[in-house]
Write a protein that holds these residues in place. Structure first.
Motif, PDB file in Angstrom:
ATOM      1  N   PRO A   1     -47.518 -55.076  36.761  1.00 40.26           N
ATOM      2  CA  PRO A   1     -47.937 -53.594  36.643  1.00 40.26           C
ATOM      3  C   PRO A   1     -49.465 -53.465  36.824  1.00 40.26           C
ATOM      4  O   PRO A   1     -49.840 -52.689  37.341  1.00 40.26           O
ATOM      5  N   ILE A   2     -50.252 -54.397  36.002  1.00 39.41           N
ATOM      6  CA  ILE A   2     -51.653 -54.524  36.089  1.00 39.41           C
ATOM      7  C   ILE A   2     -52.172 -54.703  37.766  1.00 39.41           C
ATOM      8  O   ILE A   2     -52.990 -54.087  38.135  1.00 39.41           O
ATOM      9  N   LEU A   3     -51.534 -55.593  38.248  1.00 40.87           N
ATOM     10  CA  LEU A   3     -51.791 -56.232  39.713  1.00 40.87           C
ATOM     11  C   LEU A   3     -51.690 -54.803  40.548  1.00 40.87           C
ATOM     12  O   LEU A   3     -52.365 -54.316  41.512  1.00 40.87           O
ATOM     13  N   PHE A   4     -50.603 -54.097  40.372  1.00 40.23           N
ATOM     14  CA  PHE A   4     -49.921 -52.939  41.267  1.00 40.23           C
ATOM     15  C   PHE A   4     -50.946 -51.769  40.865  1.00 40.23           C
ATOM     16  O   PHE A   4     -51.436 -50.973  41.649  1.00 40.23           O
ATOM     17  N   THR A   5     -51.629 -51.748  39.603  1.00 41.96           N
ATOM     18  CA  THR A   5     -52.523 -50.574  39.109  1.00 41.96           C
ATOM     19  C   THR A   5     -53.920 -50.910  40.297  1.00 41.96           C
ATOM     20  O   THR A   5     -54.520 -49.833  40.787  1.00 41.96           O
ATOM     21  N   VAL A   6     -54.254 -52.194  40.179  1.00 36.92           N
ATOM     22  CA  VAL A   6     -55.657 -52.660  40.689  1.00 36.92           C
ATOM     23  C   VAL A   6     -55.357 -52.131  42.350  1.00 36.92           C
ATOM     24  O   VAL A   6     -56.159 -51.475  42.889  1.00 36.92           O
ATOM     25  N   ILE A   7     -54.280 -52.585  43.044  1.00 35.92           N
ATOM     26  CA  ILE A   7     -53.998 -52.405  44.236  1.00 35.92           C
ATOM     27  C   ILE A   7     -54.055 -51.035  44.607  1.00 35.92           C
ATOM     28  O   ILE A   7     -54.534 -50.403  45.617  1.00 35.92           O
ATOM     29  N   GLY A   8     -53.398 -50.052  43.654  1.00 37.04           N
ATOM     30  CA  GLY A   8     -53.462 -48.579  44.110  1.00 37.04           C
ATOM     31  C   GLY A   8     -54.526 -48.087  43.933  1.00 37.04           C
ATOM     32  O   GLY A   8     -55.097 -47.205  45.267  1.00 37.04           O
ATOM     33  N   ILE A   9     -55.467 -48.416  43.184  1.00 37.47           N
ATOM     34  CA  ILE A   9     -56.681 -47.705  42.979  1.00 37.47           C
ATOM     35  C   ILE A   9     -57.704 -48.232  44.255  1.00 37.47           C
ATOM     36  O   ILE A   9     -58.311 -47.241  44.765  1.00 37.47           O
ATOM     37  N   THR A  10     -57.556 -49.355  44.643  1.00 37.69           N
ATOM     38  CA  THR A  10     -58.147 -49.954  45.891  1.00 37.69           C
ATOM     39  C   THR A  10     -57.821 -49.058  47.170  1.00 37.69           C
ATOM     40  O   THR A  10     -58.745 -48.605  47.955  1.00 37.69           O
ATOM     41  N   LEU A  11     -56.544 -49.010  47.224  1.00 39.35           N
ATOM     42  CA  LEU A  11     -55.975 -48.373  48.590  1.00 39.35           C
ATOM     43  C   LEU A  11     -56.397 -46.882  48.366  1.00 39.35           C
ATOM     44  O   LEU A  11     -56.681 -46.178  49.641  1.00 39.35           O
ATOM     45  N   LYS A  12     -56.421 -46.348  47.396  1.00 40.63           N
ATOM     46  CA  LYS A  12     -56.575 -44.878  47.391  1.00 40.63           C
ATOM     47  C   LYS A  12     -57.811 -44.477  47.845  1.00 40.63           C
ATOM     48  O   LYS A  12     -58.411 -43.539  48.215  1.00 40.63           O
ATOM     49  N   ARG A  13     -59.055 -45.544  47.274  1.00 41.60           N
ATOM     50  CA  ARG A  13     -60.332 -45.243  47.673  1.00 41.60           C
ATOM     51  C   ARG A  13     -60.558 -45.617  49.148  1.00 41.60           C
ATOM     52  O   ARG A  13     -61.463 -45.048  49.961  1.00 41.60           O
ATOM     53  N   GLY A  14     -59.862 -46.558  49.673  1.00 38.51           N
ATOM     54  CA  GLY A  14     -60.076 -47.265  51.067  1.00 38.51           C
ATOM     55  C   GLY A  14     -59.555 -46.425  52.223  1.00 38.51           C
ATOM     56  O   GLY A  14     -60.135 -46.500  53.078  1.00 38.51           O
ATOM     57  N   LEU A  15     -58.364 -46.005  52.051  1.00 35.58           N
ATOM     58  CA  LEU A  15     -57.571 -45.166  52.975  1.00 35.58           C
ATOM     59  C   LEU A  15     -58.363 -44.387  54.014  1.00 35.58           C
ATOM     60  O   LEU A  15     -58.268 -44.285  55.020  1.00 35.58           O
ATOM     61  N   PRO A  16     -59.024 -43.161  53.177  1.00 31.54           N
ATOM     62  CA  PRO A  16     -59.753 -42.255  53.871  1.00 31.54           C
ATOM     63  C   PRO A  16     -60.760 -43.008  54.649  1.00 31.54           C
ATOM     64  O   PRO A  16     -61.162 -42.369  55.959  1.00 31.54           O
ATOM     65  N   LEU A  17     -61.396 -43.910  54.247  1.00 32.19           N
ATOM     66  CA  LEU A  17     -62.425 -44.824  55.013  1.00 32.19           C
ATOM     67  C   LEU A  17     -62.145 -45.158  56.289  1.00 32.19           C
ATOM     68  O   LEU A  17     -62.333 -45.380  57.370  1.00 32.19           O
TER      69      LEU A  17
END
Length: 575
Positions: free
Chosen positions: A164-180
């Motif tokens: 779950p910790i791993l997925f949380t880090v992944i989710g935060i990263t993708l949320k910031r990266g996708l618009p770019l």
């Protein structure tokens, strides 16, 4: 992106083989830690060398088989992805070939080039990952969990906390990266646009000393793309160390709590080593999925842009039922034709009505923006009329196939276009199966023979891209020769004599007369001397017909024509 994968049908067999190979590879990778645990717990613990060698040879065999499967799967994945890219580029190119000028205006040249090259490359690259990671990562993750639980169920809570910790880090990263990622392709479009304008307009740039200005424009577009790319890379650069930190902490936790269980006698050393490997495989499979999640959003943006091109509804399409033309060849008739460019407030042409018979020369004259080129673009059906109809040989052009219509026409555009290749190839562009004799005859009529024979290679002289190594007059003469070689029923000369000197112009017109005597001929020109001998002159003013008649008739009856004549005579007198 799933819409595009329908084009993978020719590679169905390859994909099936890839899936089988990857499944075998995953089973091989998952089986090896269990064999290693067996060697440690039973072979090393009992000092049984034969047992160790026996299982060791078996492990080598399993590892070799898994490696071979991985190599073959990678080869087939790459071959499939490259083939997929070829199919996509071919589909885009074919679709763009069907575009009317309206669709070209809508998209723009720069973005069409980007979509055919960069966007397809993005899809191609992510497809390689999908064919491998999309299969191996989930199977490895699920299989790793099952095999880890077989080794020791009590240590599984470490993975329950870690994942779950791993997925949380992944989710935060993708949320910031996708618009770019979504912005990235637009910025590449902008860079390509600036670069293309700089290269194609280099003469104008240098003539007006705008080199520094254009360099600033390019640097701004380049810096804009760089800033966006840096933001993306910073976000993604944080992800990998974070993932490795979590993986290393997970390994430490497994070793710590595993050592306690070994000390208690509830777990063997081999099982701990196997559990560590399975945990590593699970986390690496998640890391593979993260890499896929990073690539897929950018590829998805590219897929949307490609689908926009492929899904474009064409303004001009061939009818299902093709009507046959009459026996009369080259008859052209406009019936109350009106046309408006998309988004324009005022029509470019309004209520245009006239007819032209074979053997007649019709000149079209008028001020800048009066609709002269628009009118002939409707004959060739580069655009479709808004209302009214255009008949060729008694058939509405919308009821004819575009190929059949344009086969009747020899067209010399206002903006001369030559292609890279020899002079002979450029002339032959008008008739694919033309003989050398026909090529030489067309060049002779177009008054191009003298300058062609003046170069060392003659008809084999190479034309540079865009025809930059020939003059404007030479371009026009080659373009005229390209149209004449068709032996067309209808000829359209859109301001095609403007770059010729008076002597060449006179010779060309004299040579043209017998060649086009039986054809229907349209000449667009600005000069009265060019149009005054025409059988019919159509005077356009603000998209409407101001007058139709011969030179003598229009001088007395058409005010607009009289003004054009007066202005040009005045200029000649001043000269």
């Amino acid at each position: 992106m799933l819409k595009l994968y329908r084009f993978l049908k020719p590679y169905t067999t390859y994909i099936a083989v890839i899936i089988i190979l990857l499944c075998v590879q995953v089973l091989s990778d998952l089986y090896l830690p269990t064999l290693m645990a067996d060697i440690v717990d039973n072979g090393l613990a009992n000092k049984d060398v034969d047992y160790i060698l026996h299982l060791g040879r078996f492990m080598l065999l399993i590892a070799a088989g898994g490696t071979l499967c991985a190599i073959l799967a990678t080869y087939l994945s790459s071959k499939t992805a490259v083939g997929f890219g070829i199919i996509l580029r071919e589909k885009i190119f074919t679709k763009v070939e069907e575009f009317s000028l309206h669709e070209f205006d809508k998209f723009g040249t720069a973005t069409l080039i980007t979509r055919t090259t960069n966007d397809v490359t993005q899809i191609q690259q992510v497809s390689v990952l999908i064919f491998s990671m999309m299969i191996t990562a989930p199977l490895t993750c699920i299989g790793g969990v099952i095999m880890a639980l077989q080794q020791d169920k009590e240590l599984a809570w470490v993975l329950v906390v870690t994942i779950p910790i791993l997925f949380t880090v992944i989710g935060i990263t993708l949320k910031r990266g996708l618009p770019l990622f979504k912005v990235m392709q637009k910025k590449i479009d902008k860079l390509n646009l600036v670069l293309r304008e700089k290269i194609t307009g280099i003469r104008v740039v240098r003539a007006f000393n705008r080199i520094e200005k254009e360099r600033v424009r390019f640097d701004d577009a380049n810096a804009d793309l760089m800033d966006n790319a840096v933001k993306v890379n910073i976000i993604m650069a944080v992800l990998m160390p974070a993932m490795m930190l979590i993986m290393n902490l997970t390994t430490v936790a497994i070793i710590w709590f595993g050592a306690i269980r070994i000390e208690d006698g509830t777990m063997q050393i081999g099982s701990l080593l196997a559990f560590i490997q399975y945990a590593t495989q699970i986390l690496f499979s998640l890391l593979m999925l993260v890499m896929l999640f990073i690539m897929v959003p950018r590829a998805q943006v590219s897929a949307v842009r490609i689908n926009e091109v492929l899904a474009t509804n064409l303004d001009i399409v061939d009818p299902e039922k093709i009507e046959l033309a009459s026996s009369e060849r080259g008859f052209v008739e406009f019936k109350k034709v009106s046309f408006r460019y998309p988004g324009a407030d005022q029509p470019a042409l309004s209520n245009i009505t006239f007819s032209v018979k074979p053997g007649e020369l019709t000149a079209i004259i008028g001020g800048t923006g009066s609709g002269k080129s628009t009118l002939v673009n409707l004959i060739t059906r580069f655009y479709d009329v808004e209302s009214g109809s255009i008949l060729v040989d008694g058939v509405d052009v919308r009821a004819m196939s575009q190929q059949a219509l344009r086969a009747k026409i020899g067209f010399v555009p206002q903006k001369t276009v030559l292609f890279s290749g020899t002079i002979a190839e450029n002339i032959k562009y008008g008739k694919e199966n033309a003989t050398m004799e026909e090529i030489e005859h067309a060049a002779h009529v177009a008054q191009a023979t003298e300058f062609i024979l003046g170069v060392e290679a003659g008809f084999d002289h190479e034309i540079a891209q865009g025809g930059t190594n020939v003059s404007g007059g030479q371009k026009q003469r080659l373009s005229i020769a390209r149209a004449l070689i068709r032996k067309a029923e209808i000829y359209i000369f859109d301001d095609s004599f403007s770059a010729l000197d008076f002597k060449t112009d006179a010779r060309l017109r004299a040579a043209l007369k017998p060649e086009i005597a039986d054809a229907t001929v349209f000449i667009i020109a600005q000069s009265i001397s060019t149009v005054k001998d025409a059988d019919r002159i159509i005077v356009l003013d603000a998209g409407q017909i101001s007058g139709i008649g011969t030179h003598k008739e229009l001088i007395d009856t058409c005010k607009v024509y009289g003004e054009i004549v007066a202005s040009q005579l005045y200029e000649e007198e001043l000269a």
